[in-house]
Design a protein around this motif. Structure first.
Motif, mmCIF file in Angstrom:
data_model
loop_
_atom_site.group_PDB
_atom_site.id
_atom_site.type_symbol
_atom_site.label_atom_id
_atom_site.label_comp_id
_atom_site.label_asym_id
_atom_site.label_seq_id
_atom_site.Cartn_x
_atom_site.Cartn_y
_atom_site.Cartn_z
ATOM 1 N N ARG A 43 -9.323 33.415 -40.487
ATOM 2 C CA ARG A 43 -9.897 32.996 -41.761
ATOM 3 C C ARG A 43 -9.691 34.050 -42.829
ATOM 4 N N ASN A 44 -9.056 35.160 -42.489
ATOM 5 C CA ASN A 44 -8.863 36.225 -43.471
ATOM 6 C C ASN A 44 -7.412 36.682 -43.564
ATOM 7 N N ASP A 45 -6.470 35.872 -43.053
ATOM 8 C CA ASP A 45 -5.058 36.243 -43.141
ATOM 9 C C ASP A 45 -4.202 34.982 -43.149
ATOM 10 N N PRO A 46 -3.782 34.527 -44.335
ATOM 11 C CA PRO A 46 -3.012 33.285 -44.407
ATOM 12 C C PRO A 46 -1.605 33.414 -43.837
ATOM 13 N N THR A 47 -1.172 34.654 -43.547
ATOM 14 C CA THR A 47 0.181 34.829 -43.019
ATOM 15 C C THR A 47 0.238 34.600 -41.524
ATOM 16 N N GLY B 194 -11.524 24.373 -32.879
ATOM 17 C CA GLY B 194 -11.372 23.378 -33.930
ATOM 18 C C GLY B 194 -9.968 22.891 -34.194
ATOM 19 N N VAL B 195 -8.965 23.370 -33.438
ATOM 20 C CA VAL B 195 -7.601 22.887 -33.630
ATOM 21 C C VAL B 195 -7.404 21.635 -32.781
ATOM 22 N N LEU B 196 -6.856 20.593 -33.368
ATOM 23 C CA LEU B 196 -6.566 19.368 -32.638
ATOM 24 C C LEU B 196 -5.082 19.049 -32.782
ATOM 25 N N PRO B 197 -4.490 18.414 -31.783
ATOM 26 C CA PRO B 197 -3.046 18.143 -31.843
ATOM 27 C C PRO B 197 -2.682 17.269 -33.037
ATOM 28 N N SER B 198 -1.586 17.631 -33.694
ATOM 29 C CA SER B 198 -1.102 16.866 -34.840
ATOM 30 C C SER B 198 0.387 17.133 -34.984
ATOM 31 N N ASN B 199 0.955 16.632 -36.055
ATOM 32 C CA ASN B 199 2.387 16.811 -36.285
ATOM 33 C C ASN B 199 2.686 17.877 -37.327
ATOM 34 N N GLU B 200 1.673 18.633 -37.725
ATOM 35 C CA GLU B 200 1.861 19.666 -38.732
ATOM 36 C C GLU B 200 1.125 20.934 -38.320
ATOM 37 N N PHE C 3 4.840 14.118 -54.703
ATOM 38 C CA PHE C 3 5.883 13.890 -53.707
ATOM 39 C C PHE C 3 6.857 15.065 -53.706
ATOM 40 N N GLU C 4 7.205 15.528 -54.901
ATOM 41 C CA GLU C 4 8.120 16.655 -54.999
ATOM 42 C C GLU C 4 7.489 17.923 -54.421
ATOM 43 N N VAL C 5 6.211 18.125 -54.713
ATOM 44 C CA VAL C 5 5.522 19.313 -54.183
ATOM 45 C C VAL C 5 5.459 19.271 -52.663
ATOM 46 N N LYS C 6 5.057 18.111 -52.130
ATOM 47 C CA LYS C 6 4.938 18.020 -50.680
ATOM 48 C C LYS C 6 6.281 18.188 -49.987
ATOM 49 N N GLU C 7 7.314 17.628 -50.568
ATOM 50 C CA GLU C 7 8.635 17.764 -49.964
ATOM 51 C C GLU C 7 9.058 19.225 -49.913
ATOM 52 N N LYS C 8 8.595 20.008 -50.891
ATOM 53 C CA LYS C 8 8.970 21.419 -50.960
ATOM 54 C C LYS C 8 8.109 22.294 -50.068
ATOM 55 N N VAL C 9 6.790 22.061 -50.046
ATOM 56 C CA VAL C 9 5.887 22.993 -49.355
ATOM 57 C C VAL C 9 5.277 22.417 -48.075
ATOM 58 N N GLY C 10 5.365 21.109 -47.870
ATOM 59 C CA GLY C 10 4.805 20.521 -46.661
ATOM 60 C C GLY C 10 3.330 20.212 -46.794
ATOM 61 N N ALA C 11 2.725 19.810 -45.680
ATOM 62 C CA ALA C 11 1.319 19.403 -45.664
ATOM 63 C C ALA C 11 0.405 20.620 -45.721
ATOM 64 N N THR C 12 -0.831 20.382 -46.157
ATOM 65 C CA THR C 12 -1.865 21.409 -46.153
ATOM 66 C C THR C 12 -2.618 21.355 -44.829
ATOM 67 N N GLU C 13 -2.906 22.514 -44.270
ATOM 68 C CA GLU C 13 -3.697 22.545 -43.037
ATOM 69 C C GLU C 13 -5.171 22.644 -43.402
ATOM 70 N N PHE C 14 -5.962 21.703 -42.905
ATOM 71 C CA PHE C 14 -7.388 21.652 -43.232
ATOM 72 C C PHE C 14 -8.188 22.430 -42.195
ATOM 73 N N LEU C 15 -8.957 23.416 -42.664
ATOM 74 C CA LEU C 15 -9.770 24.258 -41.789
ATOM 75 C C LEU C 15 -11.260 23.957 -41.924
ATOM 76 N N GLY C 16 -11.596 22.984 -42.766
ATOM 77 C CA GLY C 16 -12.979 22.810 -43.180
ATOM 78 C C GLY C 16 -13.931 22.242 -42.154
ATOM 79 N N TYR C 17 -13.445 21.782 -41.005
ATOM 80 C CA TYR C 17 -14.378 21.333 -39.977
ATOM 81 C C TYR C 17 -15.126 22.507 -39.368
ATOM 82 N N SER C 18 -14.514 23.696 -39.358
ATOM 83 C CA SER C 18 -15.114 24.838 -38.669
ATOM 84 C C SER C 18 -15.495 25.979 -39.597
#
Length: 878
Positions: free
Chosen positions: A31-35, A290-296, A446-461
């Motif tokens: 939660r303290n290192d996005p890299t 809190g990680v669940l299987p997904s495609n991203e 659409f252009e943004v997503k194609e360039k950077v991909g999906a956002t990973e949601f951490l808010g459940y935990s």
């Protein structure tokens, strides 16, 4: 023999005795290192402490940190099972000093713990130091008594640690264990150092400098210590093993795998058992965090780990899902040290069972095609990229799984061909999207997503996490930077902010970095999984590529969660009271209220609403745990879950259960839902219904409040009740009785007034009857007499005067109401409806209606009451 649990406890106990605070392992999702994809070292949770951005109430710490290396820069996945010491999951024991002690005490603690508490023979140990660190070499000689030949100076970066290109850095010192001359390999720094004779067991990092621009390095004002000891490696040494997989914990999991598959633990499927044992640990701990299987993102890496283990189980002949059956064995081994395994045991089992059930069906089809295609290839030839992409696109067979399956055959995959096929698919998707109706609205996203991909949601935990700004949009266009005062939409690589969906409003809060503050007022989800943070740059300049801290407004999120969870309980209570025809037709879960629309053909009565409110509050007071599970939609519905109106569900769904077990159901309320919820029903606090109304034919709306909003409503109602009680000069408890008495008194007075008005209206008798054209007319302006009394008075006067016409006007509340009565004897000559319409026109009214003998009309101008009576006179005289 010391068990792994004993080793962990001994390590932490030693440092606790020596003034260190034992700090719990941080989650595997940093939660303290996005890299970082996953926490991969003990120092990760203390990164901001070392850099001075964060203060803790202690300056010495010790941890047993769970770590995963299975993606990004630190990826050991492909080696797991084939070597003695590669893992996707491992534990790192470490002690830390934040500007307190330095090299001398760090070396003293390490040597004392290893040789005395753990009892390793001193003559089997040697150390390395950075070649320029004569201070550390002298301390090892002084404290440990090591001769120079067992203090090896390493001139490379292997013994100099850096947090990054800039920031804290310093020399390292490593402790090695010598397995003896029977094992091939040489000491560190020698040509044979890659052998297995000398094994590193502990690394001591001396954070001594601050790295600046190239060529600049200055001493830190408060040097610090960061150490790391791999538990699995150390357990192998203490347990007399040379292979981590022969240690107690991993061996127990291997034996569980052997029992579940019916294959010998050390037979032909030895590697597969090791893969299953290792991957079971990483899978279980990731799900527990809190990680669940997904495609991203992280979910994809988890899925990759799971499926690699499942393929090896399939190779061992397992025809039914087997991984989930191994979870109890893991909990027995590690649950005492990591309680999250116990709490999440059911979720881990269900997630594994679901994933393996789906995967086995895909695996059978994919392996069949793979076998057909490889049969056409020559020895050692690579699989074409087109075939690999077909496996992915048609059968859901990811590239890395294809590569792993071909590894045993000595084959590779044409990765460039695979990437080309993927690019072509994206091109077709873009072309198809460009013709859709949403093109004008969502083109930029659409252009943004194609360039950077999906956002990973951490808010459940978590409600706070570091992230990186990967896109900025201002005035509808992507920008690289946004100055102070700019209204901006921010996209991060990962976020704790919930994007509006499923009736739950988006989160607000703050995105901040050095000299930067962005106030977020809303979060939206675009194109399914791109989270867009809408706000205003209040300080500094937002720049793409900047690392920031995203922090959700806790009070607002808490209130939203409370309303959302209450909506689930409300839904179930309505169905139990009114019937299963009640289904959701729309909802709003906001910080200050909830709005819930349901299918219901008739108004919901007061008694029903009271029962529903009482039932929901009873479930709140039970304070049961709110649980979430990952299931297929069909399996979820089979468990009693309700799918919500208007929602689109994929192959997997989150199932939210609350209110305690209910027979064979997962809970009293079970719904498919992707929103955020309270941890326990008691967190809702209080539930109050504030309104029930119609929305459309067959749809009713209930509005309610919870928590602080409900308490505020109660307080406001109490205040108003106190004011009413004071006005009535009584106690609040007696208000209802007092109001009832006043109403009864009012009704009595109204009856008395009506009688008096009737007497006044009819008291004139024949003296007040005039004659027009031979027709008797009783025409009277009755002033404030209620309009509802006019017909009764007209009938009474008509009986007094006999054959004739009665015309009465009321001017109550400033408006005119007119009633005209015609006796039966005059029915052939006059019509009451025509007469009353003439009167109504005089007071600004239109029309009028009734019977030929009694009609009524009205108009807005009560001041023209006498004119209305004149209009009746004129009509009679015509």
């Amino acid at each position: 023999m010391a068990s792994s649990n004993d080793i962990r406890a001994t390590f932490l106990d030693y440092f606790a005795r020596n003034g260190h605070t034992v700090v719990a392992s941080s989650p595997l999702v940093p939660r303290n290192d996005p890299t970082l994809l996953f926490t991969n070292a003990g120092m990760v949770q203390f990164k901001n402490v070392f850099t001075g951005q964060e203060k803790r109430p202690y300056n010495r710490a010790a941890t047993a940190q769970k770590c995963v290396r299975a993606g990004g820069k630190h990826n050991d996945l492909d080696n797991v099972g084939y070597t003695a010491r590669h893992h996707t999951f491992f534990e790192m024991l470490g002690n830390f000093s934040f500007g307190d002690y330095f090299k001398d005490q760090a070396i003293h603690h390490a040597w004392t713990l290893v040789t005395k508490d753990f009892g390793l023979p001193k003559d089997r140990l040697l150390v390395t130091v950075f070649s320029e660190d004569e201070e550390a070499a002298a301390l090892w000689h002084k404290i440990a008594g090591l001769p120079d030949e067992r203090i090896i100076r390493i001139p490379t970066s292997d013994n100099f640690w850096r947090m990054g290109d800039t920031g804290p850095c310093g020399p390292c010192s490593e402790i090695f264990f010598d397995h003896g001359p029977s094992i091939p390999g040489g000491p560190p720094g020698s040509p044979d150092e890659d052998g297995d004779r000398f094994i590193e067991i502990w690394n001591l990092v001396f954070m001594q400098f601050e790295e600046g621009p190239p060529g600049t390095r200055v001493p830190l004002p408060h040097p610090s210590i960061d150490t790391g000891m791999g538990l699995e490696r150390f357990a192998a040494i203490l347990q007399g093993k040379h292979d981590n997989y022969d240690t107690d914990t991993l061996r127990a999991l291997i034996l569980a795998s052997a029992e579940a598959t019916g294959q010998e633990p050390d037979g032909p499927h030895r590697i597969s058992h090791r893969v299953v044992a290792d991957h079971l640990r990483s899978t279980a701990f990731l799900i527990a965090d809190g990680v669940l299987p997904s495609n991203e993102g992280r979910g994809y890496v988890l899925r990759r780990i799971m499926r690699r283990a499942m393929r090896h189980a399939h190779m061992m002949g397992a025809r039914e899902p087997v991984m989930w059956r191994l979870v109890p064995a893991l909990v027995r081994q590690m649950g005492a040290a990591y309680e999250e395994l116990i709490r999440a045991e059911t979720l881990i089992e269900e997630t594994l069972k679901l994933e393996e059930t789906r995967f086995k069906a895909m695996l059978e089809r994919g392996l069949g095609l793979l076998s057909e295609e490889t049969a056409k290839l020559g020895s050692g030839s690579a699989l074409s990229g087109e075939v690999a992409f077909k496996l992915y696109d048609t059968y859901g067979f990811p590239l890395d799984l294809t590569q792993d399956a071909l590894r045993e055959q000595g084959r590779g995959v044409d990765v460039e061909g695979f990437n080309a096929a993927m690019a072509e698919q994206r091109r077709r998707a873009r072309a198809a999207w460009a013709g859709s109706g949403e093109a004008a609205t969502d083109r930029v996203w659409f252009e943004v997503k194609e360039k950077v991909g999906a956002t990973e949601f951490l808010g459940y935990s978590t409600e706070r996490a570091e992230g990186e700004i990967i896109a900025l949009v201002a005035d509808g266009h992507p920008v690289e930077r946004a100055a102070s005062g700019t209204e901006v939409a921010v996209v991060l690589n990962q976020t704790p902010f919930y994007g509006e969906s499923g009736g739950q409003v988006g989160d607000g809060g703050v995105i901040a970095g050095p000299g930067l503050r962005i106030a977020i007022t809303d979060t939206q989800k675009k194109l399914g999984d791109l989270f867009v943070h809408v706000g205003r740059v209040e300080e500094g300049e937002a720049t793409v590529g900047t690392s920031v801290v995203a922090e959700v407004d806790h009070a607002r999120r808490t209130a939203i969660r409370s309303h959302h969870s209450a909506t689930h309980l409300l839904h179930e209570a309505l169905r139990r009271r009114l019937g299963t025809h009640v289904t959701q037709k729309g909802s709003l879960n906001a910080p200050d209220r909830l709005r819930f629309d349901v299918s219901q053909p008739t108004p919901i009565g007061r008694d029903d609403l009271a029962w529903v409110e009482d039932t929901v509050n009873a479930k709140v007071r039970e304070n049961t745990e709110v649980t979430t599970r990952l299931m297929t939609p069909d399996a979820a519905v089979a468990e009693g879950a309700m799918a919500l109106f208007g929602e689109k569900y994929g192959d997997e769904v989150r199932v939210v259960a609350m209110g305690g077990k209910d027979g064979n159901k997962l809970g009293w309320s079970v719904e498919l839902c992707g929103g955020t919820h309270v941890r326990r029903t008691g967190d809702i606090g209080l539930f109050r219904i504030v309104g029930e109304s119609a929305v459309s034919a067959g749809v009713r709306r209930i509005e309610a409040v919870t928590g602080e909003a409900a308490l505020a409503l109660v307080a406001e109602n109490d205040r108003r009740l106190a004011e009413v009680a004071a006005a009535l000069r009584t106690n609040p408890a007696d208000v209802a009785e007092r109001v009832t008495a006043l109403l009864e008194d009012r009704r009595k007075l109204e009856r008395q007034v009506a009688e008096l008005q009737k007497k006044l209206a009819t008291g004139g008798g024949a003296a007040e009857v005039e004659e027009i054209g031979g027709v008797k007319l009783a025409a009277r302006n009755l002033g404030d007499v209620p309009a509802r009394d006019l017909k009764g008075l007209a009938e009474a006067i008509g009986k007094q005067i006999g054959p004739g016409v009665v015309a009465l006007v009321s001017t109550a509340e400033g408006k005119a109401s007119v009633v005209v009565g015609v006796s039966p004897e005059l029915a052939g000559r006059f019509n009451a409806v025509e007469l009353v319409r003439a009167a109504a026109a005089a007071v600004g009214g239109k029309g009028g209606g009734g019977r030929p003998d009694m009609a009524q009309a009205g108009g807005p101008d009560g001041a023209q009451a006498d004119a209305a009576l004149e209009a009746v006179r004129a009509a009679l005289a015509a």
